[in-house]
Design a protein around this motif. Structure first.
Motif, PDB file in Angstrom:
ATOM      1  N   ASP A 437     -27.534 -11.339  62.131  1.00  0.00           N
ATOM      2  CA  ASP A 437     -26.601 -10.617  62.991  1.00  0.00           C
ATOM      3  C   ASP A 437     -27.358  -9.866  64.086  1.00  0.00           C
ATOM      4  N   ASN A 454     -33.996  -6.823  58.566  1.00  0.00           N
ATOM      5  CA  ASN A 454     -32.645  -7.196  58.988  1.00  0.00           C
ATOM      6  C   ASN A 454     -31.967  -7.812  57.772  1.00  0.00           C
ATOM      7  N   SER A 456     -29.108  -8.812  57.200  1.00  0.00           N
ATOM      8  CA  SER A 456     -28.124  -9.874  57.423  1.00  0.00           C
ATOM      9  C   SER A 456     -28.754 -11.255  57.523  1.00  0.00           C
ATOM     10  N   GLN A 488     -24.690 -13.155  66.835  1.00  0.00           N
ATOM     11  CA  GLN A 488     -25.739 -13.622  65.942  1.00  0.00           C
ATOM     12  C   GLN A 488     -26.829 -14.349  66.732  1.00  0.00           C
TER      13      GLN A 488
END
Length: 548
Positions: A437, A454, A456, A488
């Protein structure tokens, strides 16, 4: 007036107050280029090029006398077919000329660059040798309190960028610890009149160098973070953020796929093998900054930062007479593939192309061609490449297309250094599509500025040979669709290794490379070479996808 390089993102003036003397916050160019706009026509001169941004010769104090400039260039261009290379000797004291002849008195390297390196490159190209190649001189700086920074600075002559020896000399005086007496007295007098002090000991001094580049060469210089995790405690993610905030069109690359791969500790990452140093290892030859999914690089990409991964040889010598081994020659093992809209435009176009991020990097010629694009299924002409951003409506479906192929054989030798081909045919086992993301950029005074992960980021899809088809051009083609509901980025990695290979991969993730300790020199060298060619990887730069 200096020609502008392509500016990727706006320069932020929010930098630490310690950067007080040499920093100027000027405006950056908003001009588009073909490298960032696939809808503009691409000339017949456009195409993929290969090169290396981190190469040493005898003028570096830790190279060998066999590593002459002529030898290095011949290896890079004649033996291994590169299109361009940077010569980046250590910004220290140099005691040899290009041919390995001992100088009567050692000189600061910047003077050696001026007296020997640059004239020899010019002479070779003027004679017709390497006339179609792009060669430039930079240097590797011992950054105060950190590790090594690759620095390239250019002047402009007749609209073309040329390596600047005068800038290198001033930089070496300002930002290294070499004594005043080693420099030309007239130069020192001139510099002392310009600057109240030298900046060569603190982290703030290191940032002064970045601000000096931005003030004096805002559009004609760039830096690379070399082997970022080789030594514990040398960099934090805040250091990377700060330099990128200060000068995003100067600091836009990290050497994740490091050189010195022929060392027993792969990449020369020699810190003790304890759990605390896991961030200071290489994983499949790749620095943890890039190799760890959800790690430092993903944290930077997750802010939308245009910071790219590169691969280099860090060539000093391959195997010396004492039985030491260091790294492969330029182009032998590590390659950067960079798309240039005009392959004949030299350094000017190369630097814009490096900034654009349409590039991928590879070890051991695992692949020698790749295209990675993301497109809007509702608009076939809206296609974005690596380094670019696709904008779609929330809830849109996008097509991900991956095309790659491998050469018939790579440069594996047996015995290593013999020049005898081992006839290895590289083969990709699987390709990972990694997604993360993208959120807001961390503010310098926030706790987020120090966050190096991160959460995500994940491997969205793993593709094997069952998922690709080979087209008429010999490319393996993968097609994949995904729903986009937030901002993204997508990036790729691939390897010749299986998902679970003892001591090398675990559930597809690369494991830390072990040291090879065999005492017998030839045996150890062959084992190192075998290790390296048994564990090959490629990494792409990302494509960004944003929702309206």
């Amino acid at each position: 007036m200096r020609p502008r390089f392509l500016s990727l993102i706006a320069i932020s003036c929010a930098v630490p107050s310690a950067v007080f003397l040499l920093h100027g916050c000027g405006s950056s160019s908003d001009n588009a280029s073909q490298a960032l706009n696939p809808n503009l026509p691409v000339t017949s001169q456009g195409g993929w090029t290969t090169g290396d941004l981190h190469v040493h010769t005898i003028q570096s104090d830790d190279a060998r006398t066999t590593q002459t400039l002529d030898t290095v260039l011949d290896k890079a261009f004649t033996s291994y077919g590169l299109d361009w290379t940077a010569i980046t000797n250590h910004l220290r004291s140099s005691k040899y000329d290009n041919n390995g002849a001992l100088l009567a008195n050692p000189v600061p390297f910047a003077y050696g660059m001026e007296s020997y390196e640059i004239p020899r490159i010019k002479a070779l190209q003027a004679s017709g040798r390497y006339a179609d190649k792009t060669i430039f001189s930079g240097f590797e700086w011992d950054m105060p309190t950190h590790d090594h920074l690759g620095v390239s600075i250019f002047d402009v002559a007749d609209g073309k960028l040329i390596s600047s020896a005068s800038a290198a000399k001033e930089f070496q005086y300002l930002f290294t610890t070499l004594e005043d007496s080693k420099f030309d007295a007239a130069d020192v007098s001139k510099w002392k009149a310009k600057y109240p002090q030298r900046f060569n000991s603190t982290a703030a001094d290191a940032l002064q160098a970045v601000s000096w580049l931005k003030k004096n060469y805002p559009d004609t210089s760039f830096i690379t973070i070399n082997h970022p995790s080789r030594n514990p405690g040398k960099y934090t993610i805040a250091d990377f953020r700060t330099m990128n905030d200060m000068a995003p069109n100067i600091m836009f690359s990290i050497e994740g796929m490091v050189g010195n791969q022929m060392e027993p500790d792969r990449g020369g990452y020699t810190s003790s093998y304890i759990d605390a140093n896991k961030p200071n290892r290489v994983y499949g030859g790749v620095d943890a900054v890039v190799a760890q999914v959800g790690g430092v690089w993903d944290a930077l990409l997750g802010e939308g930062r245009r910071i790219w991964n590169i691969a280099d040889s860090d060539s000093h010598f391959k195997i010396d007479d004492a039985g030491n081994s260091s790294g492969y020659f330029p182009g032998e093992y590590a390659k950067n593939y960079v798309w240039m809209n005009d392959k004949k435009a030299g350094v000017n176009e190369l630097i814009k192309s490096l900034q654009s991020g349409r590039s991928f990097s590879v070890f051991g010629d695992l692949i020698n061609a790749m295209e990675f694009t993301v497109s809007n299924v509702n608009n076939a002409s809206d296609v974005k490449n690596m380094g670019q951003e696709l904008k779609v409506a929330n809830g849109s479906t996008v097509d991900v297309t991956i095309r790659f192929k491998s050469p018939v054989r790579n440069n594996y030798e047996f015995p290593v250094g013999s020049g005898v081909s081992g006839n290895k045919a590289p083969k990709v086992d699987h390709v990972d599509l990694i997604v993360g993301d993208v959120g807001a950029k961390a503010a310098p005074d926030s706790s987020a500025y120090n966050v190096a992960t991160n959460s995500s980021t994940k491997v969205l899809k793993r593709f094997t040979s069952a998922d690709w088809k080979t087209d008429a051009d010999g490319y393996n083609v993968i097609k994949y669709q995904m729903l986009v509901q937030k901002n993204q980025y997508l990036r790729l990695r691939g390897t010749n290794l299986g998902i679970n290979v003892a001591d090398l991969t675990d559930n597809g993730e690369p494991l830390a490379d072990a040291k090879i300790t065999t005492a017998d020199n030839p045996t150890r060298h062959n084992q190192i070479n075998e290790r390296n060619y048994a564990s090959l990887w490629f990494y792409s730069n990302p494509v960004f996808v944003s929702v309206n």
